[in-house]
Structures are given as structure tokens and as C-alpha cells.
Enzyme design. Structure first.
Site, PDB file in Angstrom:
ATOM      1  N   LEU A  19       0.832  -1.320  -0.027  1.00 42.53           N
ATOM      2  CA  LEU A  19      -0.004   0.076  -0.076  1.00 42.53           C
ATOM      3  C   LEU A  19       0.931   1.440  -0.018  1.00 42.53           C
ATOM      4  CD1 LEU A  19      -2.840  -0.899   2.611  1.00 42.53           C
ATOM      5  CD2 LEU A  19      -3.005  -0.624   0.088  1.00 42.53           C
ATOM      6  N   LYS A  67      15.732  -5.945   3.675  1.00 38.87           N
ATOM      7  CA  LYS A  67      16.101  -5.210   4.877  1.00 38.87           C
ATOM      8  C   LYS A  67      17.234  -5.419   5.396  1.00 38.87           C
ATOM      9  CE  LYS A  67      11.393  -3.823   6.562  1.00 38.87           C
ATOM     10  NZ  LYS A  67      10.286  -3.580   7.465  1.00 38.87           N
ATOM     11  N   ASP A 103      10.984   1.807  11.183  1.00 31.89           N
ATOM     12  CA  ASP A 103       9.919   1.226  11.752  1.00 31.89           C
ATOM     13  C   ASP A 103       9.617   0.986  13.368  1.00 31.89           C
ATOM     14  OD1 ASP A 103       9.308  -0.011   9.277  1.00 31.89           O
ATOM     15  OD2 ASP A 103      10.862  -1.710   9.359  1.00 31.89           O
TER      16      ASP A 103
END
Ligand code: ATR
Length: 270
Positions: A19, A67, A103
Site C-alpha cells: 500500500l 531489509k 519502523d
């Protein structure tokens, strides 16, 4: 778009469900900035980073499974990324590629809207990459950290890194945590009938937060709610981590609250 348009993207694999393009493109339009954000499904990470350098892509969100591996290709790494061992934000500053992690901060900003954190007895479920970010954030807020994980050795290792204590699944009922966090992907679409823990873990009143945002109301959160816990979906964390990236790239204030509602409605509609 014209010849001045700045390009941003998310790299991951898979990434077509993301998204992030919806969110960042809405923000560019809303703020009248000349930027565009797309998604690249990347299997050859080294070449992708060369492409970012070569094309002058301004900023990149990094997601699973890149990551951790991307760190070795970057020029500068923030302290939080080093400690967490993961980068979710790449910023191209005139050819210097900087890695950062938003994050953990996104998680903390989302949780703080619903609960105090300092000295709270906090149970983290899971010991993977996402859990390291959550633990970093909790440690920076001086929470009282307990970690449980299916694979004990990984949980013990993580607890050591963040001054926490490992508890086996069989012991968590006795713990009576005030904050319970699901950092595993258990319960994520399409496996929506699963929860990482038994509902008996929800004893005292407290706050349960899931990093999963699809579905909005995971089985973990439904069971927490039925036991009187306050529940927090992963939408807040998703929007905060992305908004913090956007602010880093553009030096422009991100419309966090408007975006949370946008993403919430989009997920409600399915
Ligand atoms: P991420 O980087 O997204 O956190 P990960 O590193 O693969 O992903 O970690 C996933 C976490 O979810 C781990 O803690 C994993 O437990 P193990 O260490 O035992 O593998 C946990 N997990 C995944 N599937 C699970 C399941 N079905 N039941 C319980 N825990 C699960």
C-alpha cells in the site's frame, strides 16, 4: 509528471500487494509536490542499488526480504539501523546512499497514542526482523521487556540484545503483561484464522497491538478485545513509518491523521 519529477519507490519481493505507492502518491498530490512513488519487485538487490545510484532515485522504502541484506551496499547507516540490523529507508543525498530505520519509531508513535510505555510489563511475541525494531523502540522508551518465541534460541538471543527476559510459551500465562505485541506474521491474510498465542494470555487489562494490518482486526486482536484489552491495529505503525520516510525525503510535514483514515477506509473496503 515532467522532467523535474523526483522518483521514489519501494523495493521488496513480493511487493505488488504494497500500500506504500497509494500512500506516498496521495501525499505528493495532497501536498502539491512534484514526486512519484512506484514499486519494484527486486530479486537482484546489488543491481537494484546500482540502478538507484545510476538513475538518481531520491528515496526508497525497503521491505522483506531486503531489509538486512541492503546494509552492505549503502554508504552510511544510522545507529538505530545498525543496532536493529535492518534498513527500511534509503535516502539518496547527491549520490551518497544513507540507510535508516523508521519502523521502530513508527511502532512507538502508534503505541503511544493508546498506552504509556515506560516501565510497563511488555510481552513481545516473535523474534524475527520486525521484532528487533519493536524491541529497539521499547528499550528506548524504557519498557519492561519480555520476549516469547516459537524457537527458544532466537528469543533468548534477542532478549540478550535488548535487556529483556525470555519466557517460554508455557509460562506467558503467568506473566500478566500490560502490553502484548504480535510481531509475527501469524494471522496475516490469507491465514486469518490463526493467532500466535492462546487467548488465556490476556489476563489483566491492557493494550494489544499487532504489526499486521491486513486484516485490520486479526484473530489476535479479536481475542484481546473479548478479554477487555484495548486493541491497536498495524495501520498506525504502517502510516507512521511511511510518513517519517516521506518527511526525511521531502522536508515537508506529512498528513499523518488524514492518511490513517485513508488507509483504514481502503482496507475496510478490501
Ligand atoms: P520478520 O523479519 O518479518 O520478522 P522472520 O524473521 O521470518 O520475519 O520472523 C518471523 C517471526 O514469526 C519469528 O519469530 C517466527 O518464529 P521462529 O523464530 O520460531 O521461526 C515467528 N513465526 C512465524 N510463523 C509462526 C507460527 N506459525 N507460529 C509461531 N511463530 C511463528
Amino acid at each position: 509528471m515532467d522532467s523535474h519529477t523526483e522518483v521514489f519507490a519501494v523495493i521488496g519481493n513480493p511487493v505488488k500487494h504494497s500500500l506504500s505507492p497509494f500512500m506516498h502518491n496521495f501525499a505528493f498530490e495532497f501536498l502539491n509536490l512534484n514526486g512519484v512513488y512506484t514499486a519494484f519487485e527486486v530479486s537482484d538487490l546489488e543491481s537494484a542499488v546500482k540502478g538507484i545510484r545510476g538513475l538518481g532515485i531520491k528515496g526508497v522504502s525497503v521491505t522483506v526480504p531486503h531489509k538486512e541484506n541492503i546494509i552492505k551496499y549503502l554508504d552510511e547507516i544510522s545507529d538505530s539501523s545498525l543496532k536493529i540490523g535492518a534498513v527500511n529507508t534509503l535516502t539518496n543525498k547527491n549520490g551518497i546512499l544513507e540507510g535508516d530505520n523508521t519502523d521502530w519509531k513508527g511502532f512507538i508513535l502508534s503505541l503511544k497514542e493508546h498506552s504509556k510505555i515506560k516501565d510497563r510489563k511488555t510481552l513481545v511475541i516473535g523474534a524475527g526482523g520486525a521484532s528487533r525494531g519493536v524491541c529497539y523502540g521499547l528499550a528506548s522508551e524504557n519498557a519492561d521487556i519480555y520476549i516469547t518465541n516459537r524457537t527458544k534460541s532466537k528469543g533468548i538471543e534477542l532478549a540478550k540484545d535488548f535487556d529483556g527476559e525470555f519466557v517460554g510459551f508455557e509460562e506467558i500465562e503467568k506473566l500478566e503483561p500490560e502490553i502484548i505485541i504480535n510481531t509475527t506474521s501469524v494471522g496475516m491474510y490469507p491465514d486469518i484464522d490463526k493467532s500466535p498465542v492462546e487467548k488465556t494470555v490476556f489476563k489483566t487489562k491492557g493494550t494489544a497491538i499487532d504489526i499486521v494490518y491486513n486484516p485490520l482486526n486479526t484473530k489476535f486482536l479479536k481475542e484481546a478485545s473479548m478479554s477487555g484489552f484495548k486493541t491497536v491495529s498495524g495501520v498506525g505503525m504502517f502510516v507512521y513509518q511511511g510518513g517519517l520516510q516521506f518527511e526525511k525525503w521531502t522536508n515537508t510535514r506529512f498528513p499523518f491523521q488524514i492518511m490513517k483514515e485513508k488507509i483504514f477506509h481502503k482496507l475496510m473496503k478490501g
